[in-house]
Design a protein around this motif. Structure first.
Motif, PDB file in Angstrom:
ATOM      1  N   UNK A 221      -1.556  -3.491   0.272  1.00  0.00           N
ATOM      2  CA  UNK A 221      -1.972  -2.241  -0.373  1.00  0.00           C
ATOM      3  C   UNK A 221      -1.086  -1.941  -1.569  1.00  0.00           C
ATOM      4  N   UNK A 222       0.211  -2.121  -1.381  1.00  0.00           N
ATOM      5  CA  UNK A 222       1.153  -1.852  -2.464  1.00  0.00           C
ATOM      6  C   UNK A 222       0.919  -2.822  -3.624  1.00  0.00           C
ATOM      7  N   UNK A 223       0.644  -4.089  -3.315  1.00  0.00           N
ATOM      8  CA  UNK A 223       0.361  -5.073  -4.360  1.00  0.00           C
ATOM      9  C   UNK A 223      -0.876  -4.647  -5.149  1.00  0.00           C
ATOM     10  N   UNK A 224      -1.917  -4.230  -4.453  1.00  0.00           N
ATOM     11  CA  UNK A 224      -3.140  -3.788  -5.124  1.00  0.00           C
ATOM     12  C   UNK A 224      -2.835  -2.572  -6.000  1.00  0.00           C
ATOM     13  N   UNK A 225      -2.042  -1.656  -5.482  1.00  0.00           N
ATOM     14  CA  UNK A 225      -1.665  -0.476  -6.260  1.00  0.00           C
ATOM     15  C   UNK A 225      -0.895  -0.888  -7.519  1.00  0.00           C
ATOM     16  N   UNK A 226       0.037  -1.815  -7.384  1.00  0.00           N
ATOM     17  CA  UNK A 226       0.778  -2.300  -8.546  1.00  0.00           C
ATOM     18  C   UNK A 226      -0.155  -2.922  -9.576  1.00  0.00           C
ATOM     19  N   UNK A 227      -1.106  -3.726  -9.107  1.00  0.00           N
ATOM     20  CA  UNK A 227      -2.027  -4.405 -10.020  1.00  0.00           C
ATOM     21  C   UNK A 227      -3.049  -3.459 -10.642  1.00  0.00           C
ATOM     22  N   UNK A 228      -3.177  -2.258 -10.082  1.00  0.00           N
ATOM     23  CA  UNK A 228      -4.096  -1.286 -10.688  1.00  0.00           C
ATOM     24  C   UNK A 228      -3.590  -0.847 -12.062  1.00  0.00           C
ATOM     25  N   UNK A 229      -2.307  -1.087 -12.337  1.00  0.00           N
ATOM     26  CA  UNK A 229      -1.725  -0.773 -13.641  1.00  0.00           C
ATOM     27  C   UNK A 229      -1.974  -1.878 -14.661  1.00  0.00           C
ATOM     28  N   UNK A 230      -2.426  -3.034 -14.192  1.00  0.00           N
ATOM     29  CA  UNK A 230      -2.691  -4.155 -15.091  1.00  0.00           C
ATOM     30  C   UNK A 230      -2.105  -5.448 -14.552  1.00  0.00           C
ATOM     31  N   UNK A 231      -2.318  -6.525 -15.284  1.00  0.00           N
ATOM     32  CA  UNK A 231      -1.841  -7.849 -14.880  1.00  0.00           C
ATOM     33  C   UNK A 231      -0.331  -7.844 -14.712  1.00  0.00           C
ATOM     34  N   UNK A 232       0.111  -8.563 -13.686  1.00  0.00           N
ATOM     35  CA  UNK A 232       1.553  -8.675 -13.446  1.00  0.00           C
ATOM     36  C   UNK A 232       1.921 -10.100 -13.075  1.00  0.00           C
ATOM     37  N   UNK A 233       3.081 -10.484 -13.511  1.00  0.00           N
ATOM     38  CA  UNK A 233       3.668 -11.765 -13.141  1.00  0.00           C
ATOM     39  C   UNK A 233       4.185 -11.658 -11.699  1.00  0.00           C
ATOM     40  N   UNK A 234       4.097 -12.758 -10.968  1.00  0.00           N
ATOM     41  CA  UNK A 234       4.607 -12.766  -9.592  1.00  0.00           C
ATOM     42  C   UNK A 234       6.076 -12.355  -9.556  1.00  0.00           C
ATOM     43  N   UNK A 235       6.839 -12.768 -10.550  1.00  0.00           N
ATOM     44  CA  UNK A 235       8.267 -12.417 -10.589  1.00  0.00           C
ATOM     45  C   UNK A 235       8.466 -10.905 -10.664  1.00  0.00           C
ATOM     46  N   UNK A 236       7.583 -10.217 -11.380  1.00  0.00           N
ATOM     47  CA  UNK A 236       7.686  -8.756 -11.475  1.00  0.00           C
ATOM     48  C   UNK A 236       7.203  -8.066 -10.204  1.00  0.00           C
ATOM     49  N   UNK A 237       6.153  -8.594  -9.597  1.00  0.00           N
ATOM     50  CA  UNK A 237       5.673  -8.026  -8.328  1.00  0.00           C
ATOM     51  C   UNK A 237       6.771  -8.126  -7.285  1.00  0.00           C
ATOM     52  N   UNK A 238       7.432  -9.250  -7.261  1.00  0.00           N
ATOM     53  CA  UNK A 238       8.461  -9.520  -6.260  1.00  0.00           C
ATOM     54  C   UNK A 238       9.600  -8.500  -6.302  1.00  0.00           C
ATOM     55  N   UNK A 239       9.873  -7.926  -7.464  1.00  0.00           N
ATOM     56  CA  UNK A 239      10.972  -6.948  -7.572  1.00  0.00           C
ATOM     57  C   UNK A 239      10.704  -5.670  -6.773  1.00  0.00           C
ATOM     58  N   UNK A 240       9.453  -5.426  -6.401  1.00  0.00           N
ATOM     59  CA  UNK A 240       9.091  -4.225  -5.651  1.00  0.00           C
ATOM     60  C   UNK A 240       9.202  -4.420  -4.144  1.00  0.00           C
ATOM     61  N   UNK A 241       9.573  -5.626  -3.710  1.00  0.00           N
ATOM     62  CA  UNK A 241       9.584  -5.935  -2.290  1.00  0.00           C
ATOM     63  C   UNK A 241      10.914  -6.544  -1.863  1.00  0.00           C
ATOM     64  N   UNK A 242      11.162  -6.434  -0.577  1.00  0.00           N
ATOM     65  CA  UNK A 242      12.361  -7.021  -0.002  1.00  0.00           C
ATOM     66  C   UNK A 242      11.959  -8.232   0.855  1.00  0.00           C
ATOM     67  N   UNK A 243      11.199  -9.149   0.239  1.00  0.00           N
ATOM     68  CA  UNK A 243      10.875 -10.401   0.904  1.00  0.00           C
ATOM     69  C   UNK A 243      10.903 -11.531  -0.108  1.00  0.00           C
ATOM     70  N   UNK A 244      10.755 -12.748   0.380  1.00  0.00           N
ATOM     71  CA  UNK A 244      10.933 -13.935  -0.453  1.00  0.00           C
ATOM     72  C   UNK A 244       9.676 -14.277  -1.246  1.00  0.00           C
ATOM     73  N   UNK A 245       9.847 -15.160  -2.216  1.00  0.00           N
ATOM     74  CA  UNK A 245       8.730 -15.617  -3.037  1.00  0.00           C
ATOM     75  C   UNK A 245       7.650 -16.304  -2.193  1.00  0.00           C
ATOM     76  N   UNK A 246       8.013 -17.132  -1.182  1.00  0.00           N
ATOM     77  CA  UNK A 246       6.957 -17.721  -0.353  1.00  0.00           C
ATOM     78  C   UNK A 246       6.125 -16.669   0.399  1.00  0.00           C
ATOM     79  N   UNK A 247       6.758 -15.585   0.813  1.00  0.00           N
ATOM     80  CA  UNK A 247       6.013 -14.512   1.482  1.00  0.00           C
ATOM     81  C   UNK A 247       5.056 -13.845   0.500  1.00  0.00           C
ATOM     82  N   UNK A 248       5.538 -13.611  -0.722  1.00  0.00           N
ATOM     83  CA  UNK A 248       4.648 -13.052  -1.746  1.00  0.00           C
ATOM     84  C   UNK A 248       3.477 -14.004  -1.996  1.00  0.00           C
ATOM     85  N   UNK A 249       3.763 -15.282  -2.099  1.00  0.00           N
ATOM     86  CA  UNK A 249       2.700 -16.268  -2.330  1.00  0.00           C
ATOM     87  C   UNK A 249       1.644 -16.211  -1.235  1.00  0.00           C
ATOM     88  N   UNK A 250       2.087 -16.033   0.002  1.00  0.00           N
ATOM     89  CA  UNK A 250       1.133 -15.925   1.116  1.00  0.00           C
ATOM     90  C   UNK A 250       0.225 -14.714   0.922  1.00  0.00           C
TER      91      UNK A 250
END
Length: 104
Positions: free
Chosen positions: A19-48
């Motif tokens: 839900x939070x990812x969708x909310x972030x993307x409602x502002x426009x395109x984002x790089x995975x590296x920027x999305x990751x800064x909003x979370x306390x998990x690893x890049x593989x978890x974000x990829x999942x």
């Protein structure tokens, strides 16, 4: 409406992180590296999470250099919201207007 398919999509976005990812993307395109800064998990978890959202059709991915850039799939979301609104409103083709057949 296919209730099983729709319920599966609802389960996908019912995850708070998605839900939070969708909310972030409602502002426009984002790089995975920027999305990751909003979370306390690893890049593989974000990829999942992103793969699940992409397979459901909620997001699209574009490769730019070494990073994936994500955006909302507006066509899928428009259809998803249309179906959501149908659940809560009366209309000419409403399920309650169609008599069920007695199957024995």
């Amino acid at each position: 409406m296919n209730y099983e398919q729709y319920a599966a999509k609802l389960k996908i976005i019912a995850d708070p992180k998605r839900m939070k990812i969708i909310d972030l993307l409602s502002c426009g395109e984002m790089c995975a590296c920027n999305i990751l800064t909003y979370f306390d998990f690893t890049q593989p978890t974000l990829s999942h999470h992103m793969k699940v959202l992409e397979q459901a059709g909620f997001v699209t991915v574009t490769k730019k250099g070494k990073w994936n850039h994500y955006s909302l799939n507006q066509e899928t979301l428009t259809e998803f919201m249309k179906e959501f609104n149908q659940l809560f409103s009366s209309k000419d083709d409403c399920i309650c207007r169609n008599k069920p057949t007695n199957k024995k």
